[in-house]
Design a protein around this motif. Sequence first.
Motif, PDB file in Angstrom:
ATOM      1  N   LYS A 133       0.838  -1.194   0.000  1.00 34.59           N
ATOM      2  CA  LYS A 133       0.000   0.000   0.000  1.00 34.59           C
ATOM      3  C   LYS A 133       0.876   1.248   0.000  1.00 34.59           C
ATOM      4  CE  LYS A 133      -4.098  -1.928   2.237  1.00 34.59           C
ATOM      5  NZ  LYS A 133      -5.072  -1.781   3.346  1.00 34.59           N
ATOM      6  N   ASN A 134       0.423   2.244  -0.710  1.00 32.29           N
ATOM      7  CA  ASN A 134       1.147   3.508  -0.770  1.00 32.29           C
ATOM      8  C   ASN A 134       0.131   4.642  -0.691  1.00 32.29           C
ATOM      9  OD1 ASN A 134       2.903   5.604  -1.172  1.00 32.29           O
ATOM     10  ND2 ASN A 134       3.959   4.670  -2.907  1.00 32.29           N
ATOM     11  N   LYS A 135       0.235   5.440   0.336  1.00 34.81           N
ATOM     12  CA  LYS A 135      -0.686   6.557   0.536  1.00 34.81           C
ATOM     13  C   LYS A 135      -0.006   7.902   0.302  1.00 34.81           C
ATOM     14  CE  LYS A 135      -2.643   3.909   4.382  1.00 34.81           C
ATOM     15  NZ  LYS A 135      -2.933   3.947   5.838  1.00 34.81           N
ATOM     16  N   THR A 136       1.265   7.867  -0.074  1.00 36.11           N
ATOM     17  CA  THR A 136       2.049   9.099  -0.181  1.00 36.11           C
ATOM     18  C   THR A 136       2.318   9.448  -1.635  1.00 36.11           C
ATOM     19  OG1 THR A 136       3.143   8.547   1.911  1.00 36.11           O
ATOM     20  CG2 THR A 136       4.129  10.290   0.583  1.00 36.11           C
ATOM     21  N   LEU A 137       2.096  10.713  -1.988  1.00 35.68           N
ATOM     22  CA  LEU A 137       2.336  11.204  -3.338  1.00 35.68           C
ATOM     23  C   LEU A 137       3.533  12.142  -3.353  1.00 35.68           C
ATOM     24  CD1 LEU A 137      -1.312  12.066  -4.442  1.00 35.68           C
ATOM     25  CD2 LEU A 137      -0.016   9.987  -4.950  1.00 35.68           C
ATOM     26  N   TYR A 138       4.306  12.037  -4.410  1.00 32.79           N
ATOM     27  CA  TYR A 138       5.389  12.986  -4.665  1.00 32.79           C
ATOM     28  C   TYR A 138       4.836  14.103  -5.537  1.00 32.79           C
ATOM     29  CZ  TYR A 138       9.462  14.977  -7.014  1.00 32.79           C
ATOM     30  OH  TYR A 138      10.390  15.836  -7.538  1.00 32.79           O
ATOM     31  N   ILE A 139       5.000  15.347  -5.101  1.00 32.25           N
ATOM     32  CA  ILE A 139       4.485  16.510  -5.830  1.00 32.25           C
ATOM     33  C   ILE A 139       5.676  17.311  -6.335  1.00 32.25           C
ATOM     34  CG2 ILE A 139       2.887  18.436  -5.787  1.00 32.25           C
ATOM     35  CD1 ILE A 139       1.662  15.747  -4.950  1.00 32.25           C
ATOM     36  N   PHE A 186      -1.913  10.746   2.475  1.00 34.15           N
ATOM     37  CA  PHE A 186      -3.333  10.692   2.780  1.00 34.15           C
ATOM     38  C   PHE A 186      -3.613   9.633   3.848  1.00 34.15           C
ATOM     39  CE2 PHE A 186      -3.463  12.844  -1.266  1.00 34.15           C
ATOM     40  CZ  PHE A 186      -4.558  13.689  -1.153  1.00 34.15           C
ATOM     41  N   LYS A 187      -4.778   9.731   4.428  1.00 37.81           N
ATOM     42  CA  LYS A 187      -5.191   8.755   5.433  1.00 37.81           C
ATOM     43  C   LYS A 187      -5.511   7.421   4.788  1.00 37.81           C
ATOM     44  CE  LYS A 187      -8.517   8.105   9.209  1.00 37.81           C
ATOM     45  NZ  LYS A 187      -9.679   8.712   9.926  1.00 37.81           N
ATOM     46  N   TYR A 188      -6.077   7.476   3.564  1.00 36.10           N
ATOM     47  CA  TYR A 188      -6.459   6.251   2.866  1.00 36.10           C
ATOM     48  C   TYR A 188      -5.820   6.223   1.478  1.00 36.10           C
ATOM     49  CZ  TYR A 188     -10.091   6.084   6.451  1.00 36.10           C
ATOM     50  OH  TYR A 188     -10.763   6.063   7.648  1.00 36.10           O
ATOM     51  N   GLN A 189      -5.486   5.020   1.023  1.00 38.09           N
ATOM     52  CA  GLN A 189      -4.846   4.859  -0.280  1.00 38.09           C
ATOM     53  C   GLN A 189      -5.787   5.259  -1.418  1.00 38.09           C
ATOM     54  OE1 GLN A 189      -1.941   1.562  -1.698  1.00 38.09           O
ATOM     55  NE2 GLN A 189      -3.959   0.787  -2.225  1.00 38.09           N
ATOM     56  N   ALA A 190      -7.078   4.983  -1.262  1.00 39.07           N
ATOM     57  CA  ALA A 190      -8.029   5.337  -2.318  1.00 39.07           C
ATOM     58  C   ALA A 190      -8.020   6.832  -2.605  1.00 39.07           C
ATOM     59  CB  ALA A 190      -9.441   4.882  -1.935  1.00 39.07           C
ATOM     60  N   ASN A 191      -7.860   7.648  -1.561  1.00 41.62           N
ATOM     61  CA  ASN A 191      -7.805   9.100  -1.767  1.00 41.62           C
ATOM     62  C   ASN A 191      -6.503   9.504  -2.450  1.00 41.62           C
ATOM     63  OD1 ASN A 191      -9.473   8.861   1.131  1.00 41.62           O
ATOM     64  ND2 ASN A 191     -10.310  10.334  -0.322  1.00 41.62           N
ATOM     65  N   ALA A 192      -5.412   8.791  -2.168  1.00 44.21           N
ATOM     66  CA  ALA A 192      -4.154   9.067  -2.852  1.00 44.21           C
ATOM     67  C   ALA A 192      -4.272   8.728  -4.336  1.00 44.21           C
ATOM     68  CB  ALA A 192      -3.023   8.270  -2.205  1.00 44.21           C
ATOM     69  N   LEU A 221       1.497  20.636 -12.186  1.00 47.79           N
ATOM     70  CA  LEU A 221       2.112  19.778 -11.173  1.00 47.79           C
ATOM     71  C   LEU A 221       2.468  18.408 -11.756  1.00 47.79           C
ATOM     72  CD1 LEU A 221      -0.179  20.441  -8.064  1.00 47.79           C
ATOM     73  CD2 LEU A 221       2.161  21.250  -8.404  1.00 47.79           C
ATOM     74  N   LEU A 222       3.570  17.868 -11.265  1.00 46.12           N
ATOM     75  CA  LEU A 222       3.974  16.505 -11.577  1.00 46.12           C
ATOM     76  C   LEU A 222       3.654  15.658 -10.344  1.00 46.12           C
ATOM     77  CD1 LEU A 222       5.433  14.367 -13.304  1.00 46.12           C
ATOM     78  CD2 LEU A 222       7.577  15.126 -12.239  1.00 46.12           C
ATOM     79  N   VAL A 223       2.674  14.770 -10.446  1.00 39.85           N
ATOM     80  CA  VAL A 223       2.215  13.985  -9.306  1.00 39.85           C
ATOM     81  C   VAL A 223       2.516  12.515  -9.564  1.00 39.85           C
ATOM     82  CG1 VAL A 223       0.285  13.465  -7.773  1.00 39.85           C
ATOM     83  CG2 VAL A 223       0.381  15.669  -8.941  1.00 39.85           C
ATOM     84  N   LYS A 224       3.335  11.914  -8.704  1.00 38.15           N
ATOM     85  CA  LYS A 224       3.730  10.514  -8.843  1.00 38.15           C
ATOM     86  C   LYS A 224       3.628   9.831  -7.479  1.00 38.15           C
ATOM     87  CE  LYS A 224       7.897  11.294 -10.280  1.00 38.15           C
ATOM     88  NZ  LYS A 224       9.250  11.044 -10.847  1.00 38.15           N
ATOM     89  N   TRP A 225       3.856   8.522  -7.498  1.00 44.18           N
ATOM     90  CA  TRP A 225       3.930   7.796  -6.238  1.00 44.18           C
ATOM     91  C   TRP A 225       5.268   8.062  -5.572  1.00 44.18           C
ATOM     92  CZ3 TRP A 225      -0.427   6.208  -4.468  1.00 44.18           C
ATOM     93  CH2 TRP A 225      -1.432   5.787  -5.327  1.00 44.18           C
ATOM     94  N   ALA A 226       5.280   8.193  -4.277  1.00 45.25           N
ATOM     95  CA  ALA A 226       6.514   8.453  -3.536  1.00 45.25           C
ATOM     96  C   ALA A 226       7.185   7.142  -3.173  1.00 45.25           C
ATOM     97  CB  ALA A 226       6.206   9.249  -2.269  1.00 45.25           C
ATOM     98  N   ASN A 227       8.505   7.146  -3.184  1.00 43.10           N
ATOM     99  CA  ASN A 227       9.266   5.991  -2.723  1.00 43.10           C
ATOM    100  C   ASN A 227       9.178   5.882  -1.202  1.00 43.10           C
ATOM    101  OD1 ASN A 227      10.503   4.918  -5.210  1.00 43.10           O
ATOM    102  ND2 ASN A 227      11.501   6.927  -5.288  1.00 43.10           N
ATOM    103  N   LEU A 238       5.266   2.985   9.695  1.00 44.77           N
ATOM    104  CA  LEU A 238       4.427   2.506   8.608  1.00 44.77           C
ATOM    105  C   LEU A 238       3.802   1.158   8.947  1.00 44.77           C
ATOM    106  CD1 LEU A 238       3.348   2.752   5.724  1.00 44.77           C
ATOM    107  CD2 LEU A 238       5.489   1.713   4.916  1.00 44.77           C
ATOM    108  N   GLN A 239       4.591   0.263   9.535  1.00 45.11           N
ATOM    109  CA  GLN A 239       4.060  -1.050   9.917  1.00 45.11           C
ATOM    110  C   GLN A 239       2.964  -0.924  10.966  1.00 45.11           C
ATOM    111  OE1 GLN A 239       7.403  -3.453  11.102  1.00 45.11           O
ATOM    112  NE2 GLN A 239       8.284  -3.525   9.032  1.00 45.11           N
ATOM    113  N   GLU A 240       3.162  -0.048  11.942  1.00 38.51           N
ATOM    114  CA  GLU A 240       2.149   0.150  12.977  1.00 38.51           C
ATOM    115  C   GLU A 240       0.861   0.727  12.367  1.00 38.51           C
ATOM    116  OE1 GLU A 240       2.108  -0.691  16.140  1.00 38.51           O
ATOM    117  OE2 GLU A 240       4.062  -1.650  15.907  1.00 38.51           O
ATOM    118  N   GLU A 241       1.008   1.657  11.445  1.00 34.21           N
ATOM    119  CA  GLU A 241      -0.163   2.245  10.804  1.00 34.21           C
ATOM    120  C   GLU A 241      -0.938   1.195  10.013  1.00 34.21           C
ATOM    121  OE1 GLU A 241       1.351   5.385   8.445  1.00 34.21           O
ATOM    122  OE2 GLU A 241       1.624   6.786  10.120  1.00 34.21           O
TER     123      GLU A 241
END
Length: 343
Positions: A133-139, A186-192, A221-227, A238-241
């Motif tokens: 799962k990835n909820k973080t975006l690179y802007i 984001f709080k949820y991956q779907a919103n990301a 804007l250039l919006v991608k998935w964050a590493n 991240l594991q706890e979340e």
Amino acid sequence: MKSWKDRFAKVQVKESELPSSIPAQTGLTFNIWYNKWSQGFGGNTRFVSPFVLQPQPHSGKTRGDNDGQLFFCLFFAKGMCCLGRKCQYLHHIPGEDDVGKLALRTEVLDCFGREKFADYREDMGGVGSFRKKNKTLYIGGIDGALNSKHLKPAQVESRIRFVFSRLGDIDRIRYVEDKNCAFVKFKYQANAEFAKESMSNQTLLLPSDKEWDGRREGTGLLVKWANEDPDPAAQRRLQEEQKIESLNMMVRLIKSNSSSNAATMVNEETRKRSNTKAASEVSVNNAKKRLLPIDNGLGGDDFIEKLKRLKKSTNNGDGSSDSSLGVVDGPLIDYLSSDADEE
């Protein structure tokens, strides 16, 4: 402010205003698989989209809501759906209920119903990976999205928070000034997933800026998935979340099933009681019809009461009866009497 559930979705653009699906020619051969030109100079593929999603006025009910659709309209997210209420996909921002339904349905499709891949693309674009799962975006491209408008770091972060928070609950934002980029979690991956498509090639300028009229001259804007953050503390966090999210999902599922089962049991019990009551009433009515004639004046409660009074008042020793009761002389019918009636 009315909820999107209280209105129908609007048509965002007319069909005649939609652009061609083939980008401007920048090479000799068009690759239909990657939707781009090859064998030539690629040129600057960054631009500011003429379409933009306005979450509050554009959201509403569609045909997809009536059909129980789980997935969202990709064109709605980009602000360019020409179907409005007739669209078979959802036209609103993913909420907690939507996230739960999507998680129960599948982990290999994104919120738009597109298949994910095992690994991320090298450029971290595209649909994403189903392995993690990835909820973080690179802007990226923030300076170009502002048309080089000078703002303080806090102002830039504030603008990023404003435009992205309309697309879902945000966990945290980090703006890196010296690298001209930011990270939005984001709080949820779907919103990301939704925000990635909605905010790509969008400007950060506001209508109140004097540069607003020239916003199309920027690069968007250039919006991608964050590493993933390699820091061990970030990995543990991240594991706890993920554990907490899984537990919350299980709790919501149990509550949903419990409520559904309870409602089913109540409805079934009510139905059984109604059927039992109706059957009892039918049985009683049938019994009365069999035992007591009602319409000929010789049955019913009034007739039984007359017989009781008659038995008490007749036979003064001469066997005569009281004619005031309206009963003719004759012997009393024995099978209508009971032991309790005798003195």
